[in-house]
Design a protein around this motif. Structure first.
Motif, PDB file in Angstrom:
ATOM      1  N   THR A   1      63.220  41.320  59.208  1.00 41.29           N
ATOM      2  CA  THR A   1      62.018  41.274  58.378  1.00 41.29           C
ATOM      3  C   THR A   1      62.104  42.352  57.296  1.00 41.29           C
ATOM      4  O   THR A   1      63.185  42.843  57.014  1.00 41.29           O
ATOM      5  CB  THR A   1      60.756  41.418  59.271  1.00 41.29           C
ATOM      6  N   ARG A   2      60.957  42.664  56.666  1.00 40.86           N
ATOM      7  CA  ARG A   2      61.046  43.622  55.569  1.00 40.86           C
ATOM      8  C   ARG A   2      59.943  44.668  55.666  1.00 40.86           C
ATOM      9  O   ARG A   2      58.991  44.542  56.416  1.00 40.86           O
ATOM     10  CB  ARG A   2      60.937  42.880  54.231  1.00 40.86           C
ATOM     11  N   SER A   3      60.047  45.673  54.826  1.00 35.12           N
ATOM     12  CA  SER A   3      59.117  46.778  54.789  1.00 35.12           C
ATOM     13  C   SER A   3      57.800  46.334  54.154  1.00 35.12           C
ATOM     14  O   SER A   3      57.786  45.443  53.309  1.00 35.12           O
ATOM     15  CB  SER A   3      59.776  47.882  53.956  1.00 35.12           C
ATOM     16  N   PRO A   4      56.679  46.938  54.547  1.00 38.36           N
ATOM     17  CA  PRO A   4      55.408  46.570  53.916  1.00 38.36           C
ATOM     18  C   PRO A   4      55.383  46.988  52.437  1.00 38.36           C
ATOM     19  O   PRO A   4      56.227  47.762  52.001  1.00 38.36           O
ATOM     20  CB  PRO A   4      54.345  47.348  54.710  1.00 38.36           C
ATOM     21  N   PRO A   5      54.409  46.498  51.683  1.00 33.82           N
ATOM     22  CA  PRO A   5      54.397  46.788  50.238  1.00 33.82           C
ATOM     23  C   PRO A   5      54.061  48.243  49.939  1.00 33.82           C
ATOM     24  O   PRO A   5      53.551  48.969  50.784  1.00 33.82           O
ATOM     25  CB  PRO A   5      53.303  45.861  49.690  1.00 33.82           C
ATOM     26  N   ARG A   6      54.345  48.667  48.707  1.00 40.50           N
ATOM     27  CA  ARG A   6      54.071  50.019  48.263  1.00 40.50           C
ATOM     28  C   ARG A   6      52.567  50.225  48.122  1.00 40.50           C
ATOM     29  O   ARG A   6      51.841  49.292  47.788  1.00 40.50           O
ATOM     30  CB  ARG A   6      54.753  50.241  46.914  1.00 40.50           C
ATOM     31  N   VAL A   7      52.092  51.440  48.384  1.00 42.29           N
ATOM     32  CA  VAL A   7      50.659  51.710  48.222  1.00 42.29           C
ATOM     33  C   VAL A   7      50.361  51.996  46.761  1.00 42.29           C
ATOM     34  O   VAL A   7      51.263  52.275  45.966  1.00 42.29           O
ATOM     35  CB  VAL A   7      50.193  52.900  49.108  1.00 42.29           C
TER      36      VAL A   7
ATOM     37  N   ARG B   1      45.541  55.056  58.387  1.00 39.33           N
ATOM     38  CA  ARG B   1      45.054  54.053  59.320  1.00 39.33           C
ATOM     39  C   ARG B   1      46.026  53.809  60.459  1.00 39.33           C
ATOM     40  O   ARG B   1      45.738  53.032  61.359  1.00 39.33           O
ATOM     41  CB  ARG B   1      44.713  52.743  58.613  1.00 39.33           C
TER      42      ARG B   1
ATOM     43  N   GLU C   1      45.960  55.918  46.259  1.00 34.93           N
ATOM     44  CA  GLU C   1      46.324  56.284  47.623  1.00 34.93           C
ATOM     45  C   GLU C   1      47.330  57.433  47.608  1.00 34.93           C
ATOM     46  O   GLU C   1      47.232  58.373  48.401  1.00 34.93           O
ATOM     47  CB  GLU C   1      46.898  55.052  48.323  1.00 34.93           C
TER      48      GLU C   1
ATOM     49  N   GLY D   1      48.969  60.646  54.783  1.00 33.20           N
ATOM     50  CA  GLY D   1      49.746  59.614  54.101  1.00 33.20           C
ATOM     51  C   GLY D   1      49.670  58.235  54.734  1.00 33.20           C
ATOM     52  O   GLY D   1      49.933  57.233  54.074  1.00 33.20           O
TER      53      GLY D   1
END
Lengths: 198, 178
Positions: B11-17, B68, B21, B65
């Motif tokens: 799978t892949r990394s979550p999107p950039r903030v 949540r 933020e 950073g």
């Protein structure tokens, strides 16, 4: 029946990625895990829903049946006119004595395999009509007995387990005294969240 | 999936903030680490007692950073650090003749116990390691290490997190306390 919503498989990678992006902070989960969580939650919700819904809420009440003594021709005719692949055989008191399906009928009319198309293929190959015994069997000779049935107050989940576990396509629904009140197929019991019932 | 197939990644990394933020992450970390560092400077015992240990930099990444994340929540920060400190000191005292084993046992055991108590906090591994490799000054503290600097620093970082992370509308902290 079936859900009016979408299936899990229709959630694309982009949908999940965009969803993550809509949360303002850094979310510590990959799209792969997000998909797995979604699918598992959906599965749990489906099971919970199926345990809550009763068979009598989804069954077909208008069931085509035959008596024990009905000749094979009548059985086949009834099945043909209502486009069903099987039907319950009833005793005089309305109890289910057995179930006749295509699988029970076809071998008796010369088809080695329980498939209508195999019958057509055989007829086409031999270039003629089928030879069928004139003194045909009756419903009680063809039927599978004792029949697998389900109580009308059982959960849809129990019905589904029985249908899948025994590899059958239909379940006659009976009341407390064993009398026929309806019938359920796999399509009837595949109750999903977001579908017509919820 | 076979042993080697699993290594390929699926799978892949979550999107950039977003930039907002990033800004608040910077502000929170600066405030948190700044506070602990300043308190260390003005502490009554002068230069004797360290308050700002390396693992707090790692905690700042999480608390300011990744606000949540379950790993950043107060239960994990304080519970994880204190538990790991105790484990680290214990391993140092029991296994100090064999430093690499003491270090490895400290980190591994800290992780296991954090898992079991649902206080997993990555900087806890660092806290446990520092208990072993931190040198004579840390060793001299004994189990007091778990109170000062570890518990005190963790509590201060969480407090700053609660105050600063909730300033922008788009953020909230904590997600849960216990």
């Amino acid at each position: 029946m079936g859900s009016k919503g979408f299936t899990c498989g229709e959630l694309s990678e982009e949908d999940l990625y965009d969803a993550l992006g809509e949360l303002s902070g850094y979310v510590d989960v990959t799209t792969g895990d997000l998909r797995k969580i979604y699918e598992l939650a959906w599965k749990h919700a489906s099971q919970r829903l199926r345990q809550a819904v009763r068979v009598n809420e989804v069954m077909t009440r208008d069931v085509v049946t035959v008596d024990r003594g009905a000749p094979a021709a009548e059985v086949a005719e009834r099945m043909a006119e209502r486009c069903v692949s099987g039907l319950p055989v009833l005793d005089t008191d309305g109890r289910v004595a057995g179930v006749v399906s295509e699988r029970d009928l076809l071998p008796r009319v010369g088809s080695a395999r329980p498939s209508a198309m195999a019958l057509v293929a055989a007829a086409l190959k031999e270039g003629g009509t089928l030879r069928i015994a004139l003194s045909g069997p009756r419903a009680e000779d063809l039927m599978s007995a004792p029949p697998l049935t389900i109580r009308d107050d059982a959960s849809v989940q129990e019905a589904l387990a029985l249908l899948l576990g025994r590899g059958i396509n239909r379940l006659p629904v009976v009341d407390g005294e064993g009398r026929l009140v309806g019938i359920v197929t796999r399509a009837d019991v595949m109750v999903e969240p977001g579908g017509a019932l919820s | 999936m076979s042993y080697f197939q699993k290594m390929r990644g699926t799978t892949r990394s979550p999107p950039r903030v977003g930039a907002w933020e990033v800004f608040w992450s910077w502000v929170g970390a600066f405030a948190g680490i700044g506070l602990v560092g300043w308190l260390e400077q003005i502490s009554i015992q002068g230069a004797a007692r360290a308050l700002l240990i390396g693992s707090f930099g790692a905690t700042a990444v999480l608390v300011y950073g990744a606000v949540r994340s379950p790993l950043a929540q107060p239960r994990n920060v304080i519970g994880g650090h204190v538990l790991s400190a105790v484990v680290g000191v214990a391993c140092q005292q029991l296994l100090h003749p064999w430093p690499p084993i003491a270090a490895a046992a400290a980190v591994a055991t800290a992780i296991a116990l954090m898992h079991l108590t649902r206080t997993l906090h990555p900087p806890g591994g660092a806290t446990a390691l520092i208990a072993v490799i931190g040198g004579p000054k840390v060793h001299a503290l004994g189990f007091g290490y778990a109170l000062i600097p570890v518990a005190l620093g963790a509590v201060l970082l969480v407090a700053v997190g609660v105050l600063v992370n909730n300033l922008p509308r788009s953020r909230r902290y904590p997600e849960f306390w216990v």
